[in-house]
Design a protein around this motif. Structure first.
Motif, short mmCIF file in Angstrom:
data_model
loop_
_atom_site.label_atom_id
_atom_site.label_comp_id
_atom_site.label_asym_id
_atom_site.label_seq_id
_atom_site.Cartn_x
_atom_site.Cartn_y
_atom_site.Cartn_z
N MET A 134 -38.23 27.27 20.59
CA MET A 134 -37.15 28.20 20.83
C MET A 134 -37.95 29.64 21.33
O MET A 134 -37.19 30.24 22.09
N ALA A 135 -39.03 29.87 20.62
CA ALA A 135 -39.51 31.13 21.05
C ALA A 135 -40.01 31.04 22.37
O ALA A 135 -39.69 32.27 23.20
N SER A 136 -40.54 29.96 23.04
CA SER A 136 -40.84 29.76 24.30
C SER A 136 -39.62 30.14 25.41
O SER A 136 -39.63 30.42 26.49
N LYS A 137 -38.44 29.58 24.99
CA LYS A 137 -37.25 29.74 25.64
C LYS A 137 -36.64 31.14 25.45
O LYS A 137 -35.40 31.20 25.96
N HIS A 138 -36.94 31.82 24.46
CA HIS A 138 -36.57 33.30 24.12
C HIS A 138 -35.03 33.09 23.43
O HIS A 138 -34.11 33.45 23.72
N VAL A 139 -35.06 31.95 22.46
CA VAL A 139 -33.59 31.40 21.66
C VAL A 139 -33.97 31.92 20.30
O VAL A 139 -34.82 31.63 19.69
N GLY A 140 -33.11 32.89 19.91
CA GLY A 140 -32.99 33.60 18.66
C GLY A 140 -32.73 32.62 17.63
O GLY A 140 -31.68 31.63 17.83
N ALA A 141 -33.20 32.58 16.38
CA ALA A 141 -33.01 31.77 15.35
C ALA A 141 -33.64 32.39 13.77
O ALA A 141 -34.14 33.33 13.87
N LEU A 142 -32.74 32.02 13.05
CA LEU A 142 -33.05 32.38 11.46
C LEU A 142 -33.05 31.29 10.66
O LEU A 142 -32.04 30.62 10.45
N VAL A 143 -34.18 30.70 10.08
CA VAL A 143 -34.21 29.63 9.02
C VAL A 143 -34.68 29.97 7.85
O VAL A 143 -35.61 31.12 7.52
N VAL A 144 -34.07 29.71 6.83
CA VAL A 144 -34.44 30.25 5.34
C VAL A 144 -34.45 29.12 4.54
O VAL A 144 -33.86 28.11 4.38
N PHE A 145 -35.80 29.06 3.72
CA PHE A 145 -36.21 28.17 2.84
C PHE A 145 -35.91 28.72 1.38
O PHE A 145 -36.41 29.57 1.03
N GLU A 146 -35.16 27.83 0.58
CA GLU A 146 -34.76 28.12 -0.69
C GLU A 146 -35.90 27.65 -1.48
O GLU A 146 -36.49 26.62 -1.35
N LEU B 77 -29.62 29.19 9.15
CA LEU B 77 -29.81 27.69 8.86
C LEU B 77 -30.56 27.74 7.50
O LEU B 77 -31.78 28.40 7.20
N VAL B 78 -29.99 27.19 6.45
CA VAL B 78 -30.45 27.17 5.02
C VAL B 78 -30.97 25.89 4.82
O VAL B 78 -30.38 24.81 5.15
N ILE B 79 -32.38 25.62 4.28
CA ILE B 79 -33.07 24.39 4.03
C ILE B 79 -33.23 24.39 2.33
O ILE B 79 -33.94 25.53 2.09
N GLN B 80 -32.61 23.50 1.77
CA GLN B 80 -32.64 23.33 0.23
C GLN B 80 -33.23 22.00 0.00
O GLN B 80 -32.72 20.95 0.27
N LYS B 81 -34.33 21.97 -1.09
CA LYS B 81 -34.76 20.71 -1.15
C LYS B 81 -34.96 19.66 -0.31
O LYS B 81 -34.74 18.36 -0.12
N GLY B 82 -35.55 20.22 0.93
CA GLY B 82 -36.01 19.33 2.03
C GLY B 82 -34.90 18.77 2.82
O GLY B 82 -35.07 17.85 3.62
#
Length: 252
Positions: A120-132, A171-176
């Motif tokens: 996504m960075a190479s395509k300049h696509v924004g993202a936000l991923v959060v790991f609990e 986007l939230v990632i919980q317990k895998g």
């Protein structure tokens, strides 16, 4: 003691069963959330109150006595979001069912996220991923879109496509598992942030300032990946550093 057994009514057994179930459900809901830390804090205050009375510490006992006199109101104010979520779950979630879910290996999850972030960075696509991690993120997921999906590069890239209806928010990632998208996170109020940082960076800082979560931001302007932990920002991380950092931060 055994003489009391014949005196136990079926209503007593039912009464104890209901209380045990309610306590179990309450602990299940607050487990891993900030509410659990608050409960521990209240327990410490209660112990201090009992100790101050036993030791004759009159001033401390008077202060704690007045505080605990309003404890019901304090609990409602502190746990209002958790109470609301608990009532919602009682009305909508299965009470006993615990679905079998496929759990990916941590290394596989990290690799999928790293691949997606760099692509996504190479395509300049924004993202936000959060790991609990230890502190729960459920309160931030209430107005998001719930999912229960394997973590994969394809899924993450699809969610953050510019024309996707769920690309805004985190986007939230919980317990895998990917458990929610389009989540609104608290924004950092730090006045000394870089002017080039947008809402995603502020949200990543905000959630990591309030919890122990790990946030990964992909900047659509700069085409870079940024890792945020405890309000500390590491910009422009490459694949090797990103994988190594996530391996260390997400250790069980």
């Amino acid at each position: 003691m055994f003489d009391m057994i014949p005196q136990i009514r079926w209503q007593d057994v039912l009464d104890i069963g209901i209380i045990a179930f309610l306590v179990y459900r309450a602990l299940h809901i607050v487990r891993g959330s900030r509410a659990m830390q608050m409960i521990i804090g209240l327990a410490v205050i209660l112990v201090a109150y009992v100790s101050s009375r036993a030791l004759g510490l009159f001033t401390l006992n008077w202060i704690l006595d007045n505080f605990l006199a309003s404890i019901i109101l304090v609990i409602i104010v502190i746990f209002q979001s958790d109470i609301r979520r608990a009532l919602t779950q009682v009305g909508s979630a299965p009470m006993f069912v615990s679905a079998e879910r496929e759990v990916q290996r941590r290394e596989e999850i990290i690799d999928e996220v790293a691949q997606a972030a760099l692509a996504m960075a190479s395509k300049h696509v924004g993202a936000l991923v959060v790991f609990e991690r230890e502190v729960g993120l459920n309160e931030y997921m209430e107005i998001g879109t719930r999912l229960d999906a394997r973590v994969s590069r394809e899924l993450l890239e699809s969610v953050f496509l510019p024309h996707s209806p769920i690309h805004d928010g985190a986007l939230v990632i919980q317990k895998g598992r990917v458990t929610a998208v389009r989540c609104l996170l608290p924004l950092s109020t730090n006045p000394h942030l870089k002017k080039t940082w947008g809402t995603r960076h502020r949200a990543a800082l905000g959630v990591t300032e309030e919890t122990d979560a790990v946030a990964l931001v992909v900047s659509e302007q700069e085409g870079t990946a940024t890792l945020v932990v405890a309000g500390n920002v590491t910009e422009n991380v490459d694949g090797v550093r990103l994988r190594a950092a996530l391996q260390e931060l997400l250790k069980p």
